[in-house]
Design a protein around this motif. Structure first.
Motif, PDB file in Angstrom:
ATOM      1  N   GLN A 267       0.817  -1.212   0.000  1.00 16.66           N
ATOM      2  CA  GLN A 267       0.000   0.000   0.000  1.00 16.66           C
ATOM      3  C   GLN A 267       0.853   1.267   0.000  1.00 16.66           C
ATOM      4  O   GLN A 267       0.699   2.121  -0.860  1.00 16.66           O
ATOM      5  N   SER A 268       1.731   1.394   0.966  1.00 21.32           N
ATOM      6  CA  SER A 268       2.578   2.578   1.062  1.00 21.32           C
ATOM      7  C   SER A 268       4.040   2.191   0.910  1.00 21.32           C
ATOM      8  O   SER A 268       4.414   1.026   1.107  1.00 21.32           O
ATOM      9  N   ASN A 269       4.862   3.188   0.578  1.00 22.72           N
ATOM     10  CA  ASN A 269       6.291   2.895   0.457  1.00 22.72           C
ATOM     11  C   ASN A 269       6.847   2.462   1.815  1.00 22.72           C
ATOM     12  O   ASN A 269       6.531   3.049   2.850  1.00 22.72           O
ATOM     13  N   PRO A 270       7.671   1.418   1.842  1.00 28.75           N
ATOM     14  CA  PRO A 270       8.181   0.892   3.105  1.00 28.75           C
ATOM     15  C   PRO A 270       9.212   1.829   3.724  1.00 28.75           C
ATOM     16  O   PRO A 270       9.909   2.568   3.023  1.00 28.75           O
ATOM     17  N   SER A 271       9.296   1.799   5.037  1.00 26.57           N
ATOM     18  CA  SER A 271      10.318   2.571   5.746  1.00 26.57           C
ATOM     19  C   SER A 271      11.698   2.109   5.311  1.00 26.57           C
ATOM     20  O   SER A 271      12.047   0.929   5.439  1.00 26.57           O
ATOM     21  N   VAL A 272      12.484   3.024   4.800  1.00 25.73           N
ATOM     22  CA  VAL A 272      13.837   2.681   4.349  1.00 25.73           C
ATOM     23  C   VAL A 272      14.704   2.255   5.525  1.00 25.73           C
ATOM     24  O   VAL A 272      15.440   1.259   5.450  1.00 25.73           O
ATOM     25  N   LEU A 273      14.618   2.984   6.631  1.00 26.66           N
ATOM     26  CA  LEU A 273      15.460   2.652   7.787  1.00 26.66           C
ATOM     27  C   LEU A 273      15.104   1.278   8.343  1.00 26.66           C
ATOM     28  O   LEU A 273      15.993   0.487   8.686  1.00 26.66           O
ATOM     29  N   ALA A 274      13.817   0.976   8.419  1.00 26.69           N
ATOM     30  CA  ALA A 274      13.394  -0.337   8.912  1.00 26.69           C
ATOM     31  C   ALA A 274      13.806  -1.446   7.945  1.00 26.69           C
ATOM     32  O   ALA A 274      14.198  -2.537   8.373  1.00 26.69           O
ATOM     33  N   THR A 275      13.735  -1.158   6.655  1.00 31.36           N
ATOM     34  CA  THR A 275      14.054  -2.186   5.660  1.00 31.36           C
ATOM     35  C   THR A 275      15.532  -2.498   5.637  1.00 31.36           C
ATOM     36  O   THR A 275      15.928  -3.666   5.561  1.00 31.36           O
ATOM     37  N   VAL A 276      16.387  -1.474   5.710  1.00 29.31           N
ATOM     38  CA  VAL A 276      17.832  -1.763   5.676  1.00 29.31           C
ATOM     39  C   VAL A 276      18.298  -2.376   6.987  1.00 29.31           C
ATOM     40  O   VAL A 276      19.275  -3.136   7.009  1.00 29.31           O
ATOM     41  N   SER A 277      17.607  -2.075   8.080  1.00 24.06           N
ATOM     42  CA  SER A 277      17.937  -2.760   9.322  1.00 24.06           C
ATOM     43  C   SER A 277      17.668  -4.251   9.184  1.00 24.06           C
ATOM     44  O   SER A 277      18.479  -5.090   9.603  1.00 24.06           O
ATOM     45  N   LEU A 278      16.540  -4.585   8.561  1.00 24.79           N
ATOM     46  CA  LEU A 278      16.238  -5.992   8.269  1.00 24.79           C
ATOM     47  C   LEU A 278      17.252  -6.571   7.290  1.00 24.79           C
ATOM     48  O   LEU A 278      17.719  -7.703   7.470  1.00 24.79           O
ATOM     49  N   LEU A 279      17.617  -5.813   6.292  1.00 20.36           N
ATOM     50  CA  LEU A 279      18.590  -6.278   5.301  1.00 20.36           C
ATOM     51  C   LEU A 279      19.903  -6.670   5.962  1.00 20.36           C
ATOM     52  O   LEU A 279      20.487  -7.709   5.633  1.00 20.36           O
ATOM     53  N   GLY A 280      20.363  -5.852   6.894  1.00 21.35           N
ATOM     54  CA  GLY A 280      21.620  -6.173   7.568  1.00 21.35           C
ATOM     55  C   GLY A 280      21.567  -7.503   8.279  1.00 21.35           C
ATOM     56  O   GLY A 280      22.519  -8.290   8.239  1.00 21.35           O
ATOM     57  N   SER A 281      20.443  -7.793   8.922  1.00 20.11           N
ATOM     58  CA  SER A 281      20.296  -9.070   9.607  1.00 20.11           C
ATOM     59  C   SER A 281      20.221 -10.221   8.616  1.00 20.11           C
ATOM     60  O   SER A 281      20.847 -11.271   8.812  1.00 20.11           O
ATOM     61  N   LEU A 282      19.460 -10.041   7.530  1.00 23.66           N
ATOM     62  CA  LEU A 282      19.328 -11.108   6.537  1.00 23.66           C
ATOM     63  C   LEU A 282      20.674 -11.416   5.875  1.00 23.66           C
ATOM     64  O   LEU A 282      20.968 -12.577   5.556  1.00 23.66           O
ATOM     65  N   GLN A 283      21.488 -10.404   5.680  1.00 25.52           N
ATOM     66  CA  GLN A 283      22.833 -10.643   5.153  1.00 25.52           C
ATOM     67  C   GLN A 283      23.670 -11.439   6.145  1.00 25.52           C
ATOM     68  O   GLN A 283      24.496 -12.271   5.748  1.00 25.52           O
ATOM     69  N   THR A 284      23.423 -11.206   7.441  1.00 21.39           N
ATOM     70  CA  THR A 284      24.122 -11.978   8.470  1.00 21.39           C
ATOM     71  C   THR A 284      23.702 -13.439   8.427  1.00 21.39           C
ATOM     72  O   THR A 284      24.538 -14.344   8.625  1.00 21.39           O
ATOM     73  N   PHE A 285      22.429 -13.699   8.161  1.00 22.44           N
ATOM     74  CA  PHE A 285      21.957 -15.076   7.985  1.00 22.44           C
ATOM     75  C   PHE A 285      22.724 -15.755   6.850  1.00 22.44           C
ATOM     76  O   PHE A 285      23.164 -16.910   6.968  1.00 22.44           O
ATOM     77  N   VAL A 286      22.883 -15.047   5.744  1.00 23.62           N
ATOM     78  CA  VAL A 286      23.598 -15.602   4.594  1.00 23.62           C
ATOM     79  C   VAL A 286      25.051 -15.887   4.968  1.00 23.62           C
ATOM     80  O   VAL A 286      25.591 -16.961   4.674  1.00 23.62           O
ATOM     81  N   ASP A 287      25.685 -14.939   5.636  1.00 27.21           N
ATOM     82  CA  ASP A 287      27.089 -15.108   6.031  1.00 27.21           C
ATOM     83  C   ASP A 287      27.265 -16.299   6.979  1.00 27.21           C
ATOM     84  O   ASP A 287      28.326 -16.939   6.997  1.00 27.21           O
TER      85      ASP A 287
END
Length: 437
Positions: free
Chosen positions: A280-300
């Protein structure tokens, strides 16, 4: 650690944190990415939507996490959207998939589902003119048991199926830590003509899933528990691609519009095909990149399958240490029934004992029930720098998280619990009256 319960001399010592099932710890990578986005915001402002020094244009920021989320739940990328929060997404999808009729109108769920889910189920039923007490069908554990037998769930679906419009359970139950047989439940629901949805708040990042292959109709989740995105982090949803041609967004928003023409601001809505059309609305950039950092840690760390293997070992180790305590009593034994009626403090574990039926979490139930034992043990653990999660009045949840906990954390927690009980029993003995002569 700095907290009110900790003595001043120990306040700055490292703590043992076994509360990632409630709020995951901050990944270093997440902190770095949030700092970078603040810098881009400060130097490029609105231009960050289309021009980003790190190649993370805000216009497409959700695309950075979608494939990683899809991998964690076992879905195709077009079936996943990073958006909203768990309960708002739940309402959004129930508005699409919960279609009660005069005959088939019930919502089947586990008893003691997370309260926000319960509120959503009841309000969705009431919105359609139904009495939630009749429309929401909860399955209870058998007398003297704390978790649901899978056979009882499947039998209920078969017995009540003709009256059930929606089967919706937690992948992993928040209170007991029980990991439900998702594939079997989904299959049983579909055999009875029911829609099947899932709340994956305590499952995503905790256990591997194959939700596309299992055929679930939809699912929702948050990201601040095992996914470590931060308090109130952005949520996500799954819609199986089998619905792409028949179920369109009922509550359209501009971020669900075709990305190629979104910024041309056309007057008519043209949804993205698949789950992302429900945005519906554009996602929070700060919240999304915070999630991205964790997901990259999962990959690592090697991914969810590798982490799950470590998780099983950690939880099994903690489980063994706790069961070795002289204050532990097995809930299915006669000794439990006896001690439940006595004033002497003790505890049991209400999470299933087999790894296949649980995630990382162990839920400890303290006796005597509603006597304040749990709170006193919690306070004692905090004084020792051990952080679990209390569910009043009688449960403490402990979850060794494979991304950042180790066997030493488990050992410290078990030792701290033992010391807390010794302290508690000592005080109990001091104030206990002499038995009558």
């Amino acid at each position: 650690m700095s907290a009110d319960h900790v003595p001043a001399e120990a306040a700055e010592n490292p703590c043992t944190y076994l509360c990632g099932n409630s709020l995951g710890l901050l990944p270093r990578r997440s902190a770095e990415l949030v700092k970078e986005e603040l810098e881009v915001w400060g130097t490029r402002a609105v231009e960050g939507h289309f021009s980003h020094p790190k190649g993370r244009e805000w216009r497409d920021i959700a695309d950075t996490v979608t494939p990683l989320l899809a991998g964690l739940v076992g879905a195709k990328e077009n079936e996943v959207a990073c958006m909203g929060t768990l309960t708002s997404n739940l309402h959004l999808l129930m508005n699409t998939f919960y279609k009660p009729t005069s005959v088939r109108y019930k919502i089947l769920c586990e008893t003691r589902a997370f309260p926000s889910d319960q509120y959503a189920f009841a309000s969705q039923a009431a919105l359609r003119g139904l009495d939630p007490k009749d429309a929401v069908l909860e399955i209870h554990p058998r007398l003297g048991e704390y978790t649901l037998r899978p056979s009882d769930i499947l039998d209920t679906i078969q017995r009540e199926g003709k009256s059930i419009a929606l089967v919706i359970f937690s992948g992993v139950q928040y209170y007991t830590g029980q990991y439900f047989p998702m594939e079997a439940i989904t299959k049983a629901a579909h055999e009875q003509g029911c829609i099947c949805g899932w709340d994956l708040a305590h499952a995503i990042g905790n256990v591997p899933m194959s939700i596309h292959t299992w055929g679930a109709d939809f699912a929702v989740w948050c990201s601040y528990k095992y996914l470590n995105s931060g308090p109130g982090g952005i949520g996500g949803l799954f819609i199986h691609e089998k619905w792409d041609d028949t179920e369109k967004p009922r509550y359209a928003g501009w971020w669900g519009h075709d990305a190629q023409t979104r910024f041309l601001m056309p007057p008519e809505f043209s949804p993205i095909r698949g789950a992302q059309g429900f945005a519906q609305s554009n996602p929070s950039v700060l919240a999304t990149v915070s999630l991205l950092g964790s997901l990259q840690t999962f990959v690592d760390a090697g991914g969810i399958v590798k982490l799950r293997k470590k998780s099983i070992k950690l939880t099994r180790y903690l489980d063994g240490l706790l069961r070795a305590s002289k204050y532990f009593v097995e809930s299915s034994t006669e000794a439990f029934q006896t001690r439940a009626t006595l004033a002497e403090p003790c505890f049991t574990i209400i999470t299933p004992a087999t790894p296949e039926e649980r995630g990382a979490q162990l839920s400890l139930f303290f006796l005597p029930a509603q006597s304040g034992v749990m709170q006193r043990v919690t306070d004692s653990l905090k004084r020792r720098g051990i952080i679990g999660d209390e569910r009043r009045p009688d449960v403490i949840r402990l979850a060794p998280i494979p991304l950042y906990n180790d066997f030493e954390d488990c050992r410290r927690a078990a030792e701290g619990l033992e010391e807390a009980f010794k302290e508690l029993v000592s005080k109990h003995t001091e104030v206990s009256p002499d038995p009558p002569i």
